[in-house]
Every structure is written in C-alpha cells, then in structure tokens.
Design an enzyme around this catalytic site. Sequence first.
Site, PDB file in Angstrom:
ATOM      1  N   HIS A 157     -43.431  55.188 -16.982  1.00 44.81           N
ATOM      2  CA  HIS A 157     -43.792  56.272 -16.068  1.00 44.81           C
ATOM      3  C   HIS A 157     -42.638  56.725 -15.178  1.00 44.81           C
ATOM      4  O   HIS A 157     -42.808  57.617 -14.349  1.00 44.81           O
ATOM      5  CB  HIS A 157     -44.979  55.848 -15.202  1.00 44.81           C
ATOM      6  CG  HIS A 157     -46.246  55.688 -15.980  1.00 44.81           C
ATOM      7  ND1 HIS A 157     -47.124  56.723 -16.197  1.00 44.81           N
ATOM      8  CD2 HIS A 157     -46.775  54.616 -16.623  1.00 44.81           C
ATOM      9  CE1 HIS A 157     -48.144  56.296 -16.918  1.00 44.81           C
ATOM     10  NE2 HIS A 157     -47.955  55.021 -17.192  1.00 44.81           N
ATOM     11  N   ASP A 365     -37.299  62.013 -10.784  1.00 46.72           N
ATOM     12  CA  ASP A 365     -38.697  61.594 -10.924  1.00 46.72           C
ATOM     13  C   ASP A 365     -39.060  61.543 -12.400  1.00 46.72           C
ATOM     14  O   ASP A 365     -38.629  62.418 -13.181  1.00 46.72           O
ATOM     15  CB  ASP A 365     -39.638  62.592 -10.226  1.00 46.72           C
ATOM     16  CG  ASP A 365     -40.420  61.957  -9.082  1.00 46.72           C
ATOM     17  OD1 ASP A 365     -40.447  60.722  -9.007  1.00 46.72           O
ATOM     18  OD2 ASP A 365     -41.003  62.692  -8.284  1.00 46.72           O
TER      19      ASP A 365
END
Length: 463
Positions: A157, A365
Amino acid sequence: MSRLIIISNRVSAPKDSNSGAQGGLAVALSAALREYGGIWFGWSGETTDHFDGHINFQRNAGVTSATIDLEEQDLDEYYNGYANRTLWPLFHYRIDLAEYERGFAGGYQRVNDRFADTVRPLIEEDDVVWIQDYHMFPLGQGLRKRGCKNRMGFFLHIPWPPRRLLNTLPEAAELAKTMFAYDVVGFHTQEWLESFQDFAEKDLGATVHDDGMIELEGRKVLAIAAPIGIDAKEFIEGANSPTARLAYRQMKDSAVGRDMIVGVDRLDYSKGLDERFLGYERFLERHPEERKEVFLLQIAPPSRGGVESYQKIRTTLEGLAGRINGAYADVDWVPIRYVNQGYPRDQLAGIYRAARIGLVTPLRDGMNLVAKEYVAAQDPEDPGVLILSRFAGAAEQLKVGAVLINPYSSEEMADAIVQGLRMGREERLKRWRAMMDNIETEDVIWWRKRFTEALMSETVGAD
C-alpha cells in the site's frame, strides 16, 4: 469455493452490523470475507507481558476476525522500529530519516515468525491467503517454510522505491526475495511496479516476462498494478447525510463568505505539510488582494507518537502555523486553522464539500485516498478544485482533472491556489466530471476484485 484468509498488521473488521467508521480498505476486505468466507488475522493493537500465541476470535457483521497480542519489545522493534523507522521513510524516499539497527530487523523477523506460527494452523488446504502491506514482507516466506502450499498474494500500500534508494537497506536483496514466496504481488501504480521489476531484474538476476510474470530461481510471481479506490457510492451517500449537511453548514457559517482551502492528512513527514504551509505563505505574500478572502483549514491527527521524527514534524508545523498567523492575521481573520484531531468520514465529507480547494500535496504517497474523497464529496452543480501533488499515486488516475503541482515548489503551489480560486464553474465541472468517471469506475470494489480474481485464477498457484 475457496475461503479467503486476510492477514494485516491491524484488523479493521466491523465491530457490529451498523459500523460506519470503517475506511475504504476495511470496507473492501470485509466485503471480500463475506463473499468468500474466511478469517481476517492480525495484531489486536494490545500488548502482553508474555507472548503465548493465544488467538482472540470474534464474528461481527458476517466477518470472522482472529487477533493476537504482542509484547512491548515486539512493538518497539517490529512496529515503531523496523516498520516505521526503517521501511516507512526509506520507501517514501526519505533515506535521511531511515534508521538501520539490527535489533529492529531482528524484531521484525521475530514478529513475522510469530504471525506465521500462529496463523498457519488456521489455514486449510484450499484457502487463498492475501497478506497486506510492508509490515509483513517475509510472512509469505515464513508460511512456505511451514508447509503452506496455498495460493498466496501480497499487496503493497506504499511506494516501492527505485533500486538505488532500496539498496541503502542493508538486507535489501533478502527482503525483495521474500516477494517470490507469493503467487501474485500488487502495487498501486505502474511506477511502483516497474521499480520492483527493475530491482528484481538488475539486483536479483530475475527474468521479467511480457505477461507480467517475474521468474527467479525457478519460482514465478505475477506482478500487477491495481490502484485502490474509495467506496464511491457509499461516500457520496455520506456526503448527503444529515451529519455531512450539518458539517457543511457549520463550515460555511464559520467562513463568513470567505473561500476555504482544506487539507486532511495524518501527521506524517511524507504528507508535505510544512511545504504546504510554506506554499500557502507564498500565496499570501504574493497576493495581498486575496488575504482575508480565503483561509486554510488543515486537519492533521497525530500518529506514531512514539517515533521521534513524528514528534519533530508536529513541533515544526505548530511553529510554522504560529509564525504565518502572527505575520498575516487580523482581528477578524486568521489565515490558518490548524487542528490536531480526526473526524468521522461523514463529517469530513461535509467539510470537503464546503471547501473551494482541496489541497493534497504529499511528497510521496502510495495512493492517497483523501484526493478521491474530496472529489466524491463535491456538489455536482458547483464542485471545488483539487490541487494534487504529482508524486501521489492518485495523480496517475486523476491527472485529467486535478491541478498537478510539484509540492517542493512553493511558487507552483501559490500559483495553483490562485488558479483554483479564480477557476470558472464550467472548467471546474469539466475537471470534476473527468475525475469522477475514474473514481466511480475504479472504486475499491474494482480494486479488490482485480486482485482476488488474479490470485484465485487457475493459472497462478504455488509450485
């Protein structure tokens, strides 16, 4: 039908059938468990004086969870140590903050071995295992060593860093080799996937095939890009809920006719919050005509308070907010409202809708779902503008509608804020619709199905 065994650092299974506080990932994984049956296994979040492998089983809203407690030493070395002081900064390109201590690495492996020992008896012959995130890279390898021949997948993730950055990790090759214990590995973006392929090929000597298979020492793993989304339908409904409407009205009332810019981020150095404050300060400096016509609401709930670098970022932001407010505030206007607490998702939806600009500017991110939530919360007749870092994973999907910026450039950020404030309704509608098309199509259910269908395909499986 095969059962699904999901393993993650923390378990976010619903507490009851009316639970509405789950994030998008928890919603998607809970739905998968209801569809396939199975167990969600992970750490309880609690500590114990002595690890004994005791499993606490619960069943709520059709989902069975199984959790274990860890020792304080485990928490210090595995979670606060290797996961969040070594891997997290490194994988977010912050090698200046990464700490390499053998005790951290040893604790990380010890806890993964404890997970493997504890969960292995729960895995039946036909089960499919899906392991989540950077806390558990070696877990698949540990399960293989314990005789687990099941189909097994892993999803990361966070970003996978370029090979030259990853090679600053002393055990980089050993860590990357653990990925070949899985049958399918997933990344949010093509960039992170290609970084993994590059490391596997050039540092491990693996062969990358055109069909997505990567082969090393007779073992093949299918590597895919599968960007996670939000539960768009649920979030839109939440944005129209009584709680959201109340939050919207409260924000509009408190704005007294001013335009609001909103940022919502966990307090983390990867989110670029100090750079964001400096960019906003540049906007105030360069555009005095806009002062008192706008304000920035920054919501930043604290996280990982036991890690020193997180304590420093909070101190830095408090200092910046105070300095900027001291320099520009007037008796009837404060340029920055800085809030260190979290809010429920339906309340956030109302806050998002009240904002003329959503400022999402991470330095790096894996995805960033706040960007997608901001877009989904907007009024379809009068949407706001998303200003998005080109280094967020979401930029790959939302580039058609977002105003993309380099978050390191305060000038770019200041220019984008002006562009957003002055953008006409027709252009805002066009940009918003383009982003919503992607958000509604490639939602969290699409992501979950894309991965589980690849994992459960008859063409993949353990040798």
